[in-house]
Design a protein around this motif. Structure first.
Motif, PDB file in Angstrom:
ATOM      1  N   ASP A 179       7.589   8.386   9.123  1.00 23.37           N
ATOM      2  CA  ASP A 179       6.776   7.509   8.164  1.00 23.37           C
ATOM      3  C   ASP A 179       6.351   8.105   7.075  1.00 23.37           C
ATOM      4  OD1 ASP A 179       6.417   4.907   7.292  1.00 23.37           O
ATOM      5  OD2 ASP A 179       4.978   4.310   9.016  1.00 23.37           O
ATOM      6  N   ARG A 223       5.179   6.141   3.343  1.00 26.40           N
ATOM      7  CA  ARG A 223       3.967   5.413   3.417  1.00 26.40           C
ATOM      8  C   ARG A 223       2.828   6.154   3.857  1.00 26.40           C
ATOM      9  NH1 ARG A 223       5.502   0.142   6.700  1.00 26.40           N
ATOM     10  NH2 ARG A 223       5.858   1.613   8.510  1.00 26.40           N
ATOM     11  N   GLU A 224       2.853   7.392   4.388  1.00 29.39           N
ATOM     12  CA  GLU A 224       1.752   8.107   5.010  1.00 29.39           C
ATOM     13  C   GLU A 224       1.344   8.516   3.505  1.00 29.39           C
ATOM     14  OE1 GLU A 224       2.692  11.214   7.419  1.00 29.39           O
ATOM     15  OE2 GLU A 224       0.918  12.413   6.894  1.00 29.39           O
ATOM     16  N   TYR A 227       1.965   7.623   0.381  1.00 30.82           N
ATOM     17  CA  TYR A 227       1.629   6.743  -0.710  1.00 30.82           C
ATOM     18  C   TYR A 227       0.197   5.934  -0.322  1.00 30.82           C
ATOM     19  CZ  TYR A 227       6.473   6.953  -2.037  1.00 30.82           C
ATOM     20  OH  TYR A 227       7.846   7.260  -2.838  1.00 30.82           O
ATOM     21  N   PHE A 228       0.008   5.726   0.971  1.00 27.54           N
ATOM     22  CA  PHE A 228      -1.312   5.445   1.248  1.00 27.54           C
ATOM     23  C   PHE A 228      -2.257   6.099   1.045  1.00 27.54           C
ATOM     24  CE2 PHE A 228      -4.217   2.892   3.970  1.00 27.54           C
ATOM     25  CZ  PHE A 228      -4.093   1.823   3.304  1.00 27.54           C
ATOM     26  N   TRP A 229      -2.023   7.423   1.362  1.00 29.79           N
ATOM     27  CA  TRP A 229      -3.054   8.654   1.034  1.00 29.79           C
ATOM     28  C   TRP A 229      -3.482   8.426  -0.473  1.00 29.79           C
ATOM     29  CZ3 TRP A 229      -3.946  12.438  -2.179  1.00 29.79           C
ATOM     30  CH2 TRP A 229      -5.027  13.389  -1.987  1.00 29.79           C
ATOM     31  N   THR A 269       0.278  16.972   1.940  1.00 27.59           N
ATOM     32  CA  THR A 269       1.545  17.060   2.306  1.00 27.59           C
ATOM     33  C   THR A 269       1.721  16.232   3.497  1.00 27.59           C
ATOM     34  OG1 THR A 269       1.715  19.359   1.581  1.00 27.59           O
ATOM     35  CG2 THR A 269       3.416  18.618   3.275  1.00 27.59           C
ATOM     36  N   SER A 270       2.605  15.512   3.705  1.00 22.59           N
ATOM     37  CA  SER A 270       2.889  14.341   4.750  1.00 22.59           C
ATOM     38  C   SER A 270       3.357  15.228   6.053  1.00 22.59           C
ATOM     39  CB  SER A 270       3.825  13.350   4.473  1.00 22.59           C
ATOM     40  OG  SER A 270       5.297  13.765   3.945  1.00 22.59           O
ATOM     41  N   GLU A 271       3.527  14.469   7.096  1.00 22.46           N
ATOM     42  CA  GLU A 271       3.488  14.944   8.457  1.00 22.46           C
ATOM     43  C   GLU A 271       4.735  16.082   8.626  1.00 22.46           C
ATOM     44  OE1 GLU A 271       3.364  12.241  11.570  1.00 22.46           O
ATOM     45  OE2 GLU A 271       3.551  13.660  13.015  1.00 22.46           O
TER      46      GLU A 271
END
Lengths: 735, 472
Positions: free
Chosen positions: A519, A522-523, A525-527, A694-696
């Motif tokens: 995900d 969204r991670e 973008y929501f950040w 940086t995302s997961e």
């Protein structure tokens, strides 16, 4: 059914079957909701969702006047005047009526389920069209086909909140009403068709197809000598009311009278008037004088009209064909002249397997259906044939236009299958009462695939021979039943596997079969939404513009409404330039954050490095300082490893994608799982920006631009200076 | 007793200035703290102070009907919860609570006064074992330094006086500070430290009345993230038909701990996988919900959050919600989660009447968060009347109204309870009593029945009407 007459029984069965088909059409689009969640998919739907939310929160007036400063910074976008509002207005009307009835449904859920709901309605509209062309048995089959055909499902699964989801329904409805108008010659149906057309215009730019197809139908009828008062009344009402209505949409405005795409409809309108007048004159004149007059006036009129059109086009009163339109005739046109259109995958020419993938057995039944139309040549059959021919051409040119082909394929296939079943399923003993026949017909239409059973039930009295005996009938029906079953199975499989992924959520499966959701989008973008200033400007490639505006509620530089090529090229320039130059460009664009999509860690192939050559090409078109050839390795290949060219390794996109990646791996083993190559192990140094998130799975990386140096040095120098000082300090400490 | 004398010297430096207590009412009955122990608990992100005082009325003439606590105004502004009680004889006995309230009349810019009403009043010569608890929001503790590197620990600073000052003299006074992990020493040096190093003691001191403060501070490592719920909505919906209590909680939270000094580094974050407790990062929110809960969901404004785990432990369900992104100091996040639970757990019908009593907690405790504002909304079924609310602490706002939702005709009875500056101690039971008759229960089916009937009647009439202008 106890005390109902056979007529009522058939009607009841028909209604039940049609309701069933509509429900199937609705339900087969819910895979993604069940498998993932009720979420808006892809890219464009996020814009539609965002505008719908705006419409629901404000009123219609402020929606028309909405100036969106959150996109195309610093230009902005006048949303009310640059979109087709039909979808949003429909959704908000649905939402408002639900709320008025006391169902406080979330607007997101209304948007998610719009396409499935309208697909159910589209099945009904297709039934009506086919019923006009053949009969209700063919109609039921066509409805079932359109309900499950992947060609249509691909654009109308739950969550795919886009224009096409409801436009196909509107198109079929307009066609039905148009056929009805032509058949009855009623001004009433012509007017209703015009209203349906208006609804379609308010929703989808594809209405241009409709406003060319209907005049084409009229023109063909004229050429075939089938011109009649019915056609005259139908077309005159339809065109006059439809055009006036369509001009009420701000985005359409005066196009119906000023662009070449609409000229055919106008010309035919004029032609129809002339012909009607001529017929009137003929009825009052001797035939010989009339011949001369006719030839003279029609010839002069045509020449004059054409000359006027050419003149107006040259003077600029009538706009010539747009580039998008040219690319329909010459498939190489876009690649040469408008790379931004060519860079979109759904604008590519269609490969043959993808047509089969989307339509399966219907592909073969389609010509058969058209053939049956030839056999019974009426006005409405001419329409079906023209629709079939034009839609087939367009579907071949552009992959997304398979969508407009699908309905006619379903109609034709419905006609073909129902003709076959009429012949082979019907038990034709002379003594049978008419009523029983109707009942068995209805049953066979309902049962569809399992109708072979109905066939064996009826015992043959005196055995016919050849193809008409019951054994051969059984074989044919069984084969068709099998094909239909296979078709439904194929459709379900395709829908579930190819068309039901929301694309903002990725899924993988662990070895023990559990689903693992990725995900990252969204991670990140929501950040952005939670942890950046309200007025922060985000720069990314245009693909992600709508999503960032929708999910992060932040200002973007460019988005999927690719109206300004220069602006997009400027973003491409920043991405393709070395850091100091890129910083300069970004400062001019007032950028605060840069967002890149990097699939290297996870192996996500739709990432920015794979799209990068398009950015380079688009930038090159405006800024000659960027040259595509500079980005290729010495051997002419597009590489990201040690052999990559210096320009490639210095450019911003490359740096942002691979920054710190080598820290993840042991020395020298940094690996790119998309390109399947090593990545240079040398540390990438960024001097003009900081990594902030940086995302997961490393798919989305967000960087923040540094403020200009206080001492006026270039940031690269300042960074080098700091680096030196730190090193020195360490040095001093040691001793 | 060397320390004892040191403290005395320190105390005598103090002049019994009349300014400091000018705010308090004059002619206070003279009380004496025979023994005062203050325990400061810093093991959680928000500080808790517990006083245990043995008070004797030393006045000889008037009975005392109040006991006053004095706080420095800036620190006292962060007191979110205060409670006072008479120490029970045996530990197991029920506490006798005393009324405690902020005395606005006597507070001023420098000092904040809390007044405990003694009931019955303390007669001359009598002794009372008084206990009180003050809970602060996490802002009482200062994050210092404000930013640390991503893999470094967070340190908090607690500042106060070495002993408790007030209008009363103390013969013997101690302050115990309990904190989580030691890495910094405290200044001035504490008098005693326990063997584990987790508790330090100041005192015992002998303190005169109206003494001046001797500042001390404790700077210690604390990696539990101080979290503020900027907004919190707890929405409960009672359904008699479904025999269901639907709970949904909306949070907007901010990590108020140490920010990252420098860049966020995903590699570092991944490398810290096994020692995240050593940094103040908030990567999961531990939530305890009742064991009978089912249909649990966890979402945020842009959709379902798939990263959460669930474990049933006896009577509770341990729900670990992972925010979409790990949170560092200054980062914000919004989310909501909800579940259903059987109504029987929380609702009782008073036998023989149509009166129901609903008992639900005001909050669910999560890692000692501070709630800037929390609103609890309870939706009672349509037609519920005669609503009474009983809350064991003071609320900022109570509002009654109606909310129209699924299949409602007139709207459901709703109550909004608002509390600002809430802490875990407010997670107490709220009691709501209302009347609900059998007819009210039938409202919904009758409403649906009526609507459908209207549609059928309309269609029957419509299909029999001939609306054409010309006769065919």
């Amino acid at each position: 059914m106890l005390s109902l007459g056979t007529d009522d029984q058939t009607r009841l069965l028909r209604v039940a079957a049609l309701t069933g088909v509509a429900l199937v059409a609705f339900a087969s689009r819910l895979f993604s909701v069940i498998r993932y969640e009720s979420v808006i998919h892809e890219f464009d739907p996020w814009f539609n969702y965002r505008t719908t939310r705006y419409l629901v929160e404000h009123d219609l007036d402020s929606f028309w006047n909405w100036f969106d400063e959150r996109s195309w910074y610093p230009l902005g976008r006048i949303v009310g005047g640059t979109l087709y509002p039909g979808l949003m207005i429909t959704a908000s009307a649905l939402w408002n009526s639900l709320h008025a009835l006391g169902f406080p449904v979330d607007i997101r859920n209304v948007c998610v389920f719009m396409a499935p709901i309208f697909s159910g309605l589209c099945a009904v509209a297709t039934y009506l069209v086919t019923k006009e062309v053949k009969d209700s048995r063919a109609g039921l089959l066509a409805a079932l086909f359109i309900g499950v055909a992947p060609g249509y499902i691909s654009r109308s699964v739950a969550g795919s909140y886009d224009y096409e989801g409801i436009a196909i329904f509107q198109m079929m409805l307009t066609f039905y009403l148009w056929l009805k108008a032509v058949k009855t010659g009623s001004a009433f149906f012509g007017g209703v068709a015009a209203i349906a057309y208006f609804y379609m215009v308010s929703t989808w730019g594809g209405y241009v197809f409709l406003i060319n197809l209907i005049p084409l139908h009229v023109f063909a009828l004229i050429l075939m000598g089938r011109f009649s008062n019915r056609v005259y009344v139908a077309y005159s009402t339809f065109y006059a009311i439809g055009t006036l209505y369509s001009m009420q949409i701000p985005f359409v405005g005066f196009q119906p009278s000023r662009t070449s795409e609409h000229m055919a409809a106008m010309g035919i309108f004029g032609l129809v008037q002339i012909i009607a007048f001529v017929q009137l004159v003929r009825s009052h004149m001797a035939s010989k004088q009339f011949q001369t007059l006719l030839l003279g006036s029609v010839g002069v009129g045509f020449v004059l009209a054409f000359a006027a059109l050419v003149f107006l086009t040259m003077r600029g009163y009538v706009a010539p064909w747009t580039g998008r339109f040219y690319s329909l005739w010459d498939t190489g046109y876009a690649k040469k002249h408008i790379p931004i259109i060519a860079s979109v995958s759904e604008h590519q020419p269609t490969a043959w397997p993808s047509i089969f993938f989307d339509l399966q057995v219907l592909t073969f039944l389609f010509p058969a259906g058209v053939y049956f139309c030839f056999r019974k040549l009426n006005d409405e059959h001419v329409f079906i044939m023209l629709y079939a021919a034009t839609a087939s051409y367009f579907a071949g040119v552009m992959i997304r236009l398979v969508l407009t082909l699908t309905p006619i394929v379903c109609v034709a296939a419905g006609i073909a299958v129902s003709n076959i079943l009429d012949t082979y399923l019907k038990h034709s003993p002379p003594a049978d009462s008419a009523a029983e026949k109707v009942a068995s017909d209805a049953k066979s239409a309902v049962a569809g695939s399992s109708s072979d059973k109905a066939a064996d039930k009826q015992p043959a009295k005196d055995k016919p021979t050849g193809v008409r005996n019951s054994e051969s009938k059984l074989v044919v029906v069984a084969v068709f039943a099998y094909m239909m079953a296979l078709f439904v199975w194929h459709c379900t499989w395709v829908t579930s596997n190819s068309y039901s992924s929301p694309s903002i959520v990725l899924a993988s499966y662990t070895p023990d079969g559990r689903q693992h959701i990725i995900d990252d989008f969204r991670e990140a973008y929501f950040w952005l939404q939670e942890n950046t200033a309200e007025d922060a400007k985000i720069m990314s490639w245009w693909d992600y513009g709508y999503q960032i505006a929708g999910m992060s509620n932040r200002t973007v530089i460019v988005d999927n409404n690719t109206w300004n090529n220069t602006h997009i090229a400027t973003v491409g320039l920043a991405m393709a330039s070395p850091e100091p130059r890129a910083y300069e460009v970004m400062r001019k664009l007032d950028v605060d954050y840069v967002l890149v999509i990097a699939g290297a860690v996870l192996g996500y192939s739709g990432d920015d490095i794979n799209k990068f050559l398009w950015m380079v090409r688009i930038a090159q078109g405006v800024y000659p300082e960027i040259q595509e050839t500079d980005f290729y390795a010495a051997n002419g290949q597009y590489r990201v490893d040690d052999t990559a060219s210096k320009t490639m390794r210095d450019c911003l996109m490359y740096k942002l994608t691979y920054y710190r990646l080598n820290e993840m791996y042991p020395d020298g083993n940094a690996w790119d799982r998309v390109r399947q190559t090593h990545v240079p192990a040398k540390n990438i140094k960024l001097s003009t920006m900081d990594e902030v998130y940086t995302s997961e799975n490393w798919i989305v990386r967000i960087y923040k631009l540094k403020q200009p140096d206080n001492l006026g040095r270039p940031l690269t120098d300042a960074a080098a200076f700091e680096e030196n000082r730190r090193r020195k300090r360490k040095h001093v400490k040691k001793y | 007793m060397r320390l004892w004398s040191v403290s005395l010297t320190a105390a005598w430096l103090v002049v019994a200035a009349s300014l400091a207590h000018a705010a308090l009412p004059e002619h206070l009955p003279k009380l004496l703290n025979q023994e005062l122990t203050r325990k400061v608990d810093l093991t959680q992100p928000s500080a808790r102070e517990t006083f245990s005082i043995s008070v004797v009325n030393d006045d000889g003439q008037t009975a005392a009907d109040a006991y006053y606590f004095l706080f420095d105004a800036p620190a006292a502004a962060e007191i979110a919860f205060a409670e006072a009680w008479v120490k029970p004889e045996k530990k197991a006995d029920k506490r006798k609570l005393l009324a405690i309230a902020l005395d606005t009349q006597h507070s001023d810019d420098a000092q904040t006064v809390y007044r405990v009403t003694l009931e019955p009043s303390l007669a001359p010569g009598e002794t009372l074992a008084l206990e009180a608890k003050f809970v602060y929001t996490h802002r009482r503790l200062v994050v210092s330094p404000k930013a640390v590197e991503q893999d470094k620990a967070q340190n908090l600073l607690w500042e106060d006086s070495a002993y408790v000052v007030g209008p009363y003299a103390s013969t013997e006074q101690k302050t115990l500070v309990k904190y989580y992990m030691e890495s910094f020493s405290a200044q001035p040096a504490p008098v005693k430290r326990n063997s584990l190093g987790t508790t330090i003691t100041y005192g015992p001191y002998k303190v005169p009345a109206n003494a001046e403060r001797v500042p001390i501070h404790v700077h210690y490592e604390q990696n539990l993230p101080p979290v503020t719920a900027l907004e919190h909505r707890r929405e409960l919906e009672v359904s008699h038909w479904g025999s269901n209590l639907a709970v949904e909680e909306h949070y907007k939270i901010r990590h108020d701990g140490a920010a990252i000094d420098g860049e966020f580094n995903r590699v570092k974050f991944q490398g810290m996988a096994r020692k995240r407790e050593q940094t103040p990062v908030l990567y999961q929110i531990p939530m305890k919900i009742p064991g009978s809960a089912h249909s649990i969901y966890y979402r945020d404004p842009i959709g379902n959050v798939s990263t959460s785990t669930l474990a049933t432990k006896g009577k509770t369900i341990q729900l670990s919600l992972r925010p979409r992104f790990p949170m560092y100091g200054g980062w914000q996040y919004r989310f909501y989660f909800g579940y259903d639970r059987p109504l029987g757990d929380v609702l009782q019908r008073q036998p023989g009447t149509n009166t129901y009593v609903l008992r639900v907690p005001f909050l669910e405790k999560i890692g000692s968060w501070t709630y800037d504002e929390t609103v609890m909304r309870i939706l009672l079924p349509e037609g519920a009347s005669n609503v009474r609310v009983n809350v064991p602490f003071a609320l900022d706002e109570v509002r009654h109204g109606k909310v129209r939702t699924y299949l409602d005709v007139s709207g459901r009875t709703a109550i909004w309870l608002t509390k600002r500056n809430a802490v875990d101690e407010h997670a107490q039971e709220v009691e709501i009593t209302y009347d609900y008759t059998g007819f009210d229960l039938l409202r919904k089916p009758l409403g649906v029945f009526g609507a459908l009937l209207a549609i059928f009647v309309f269609s029957i009439v419509y299909s029999r009407l001939d609306l054409s202008i010309a006769r065919k």
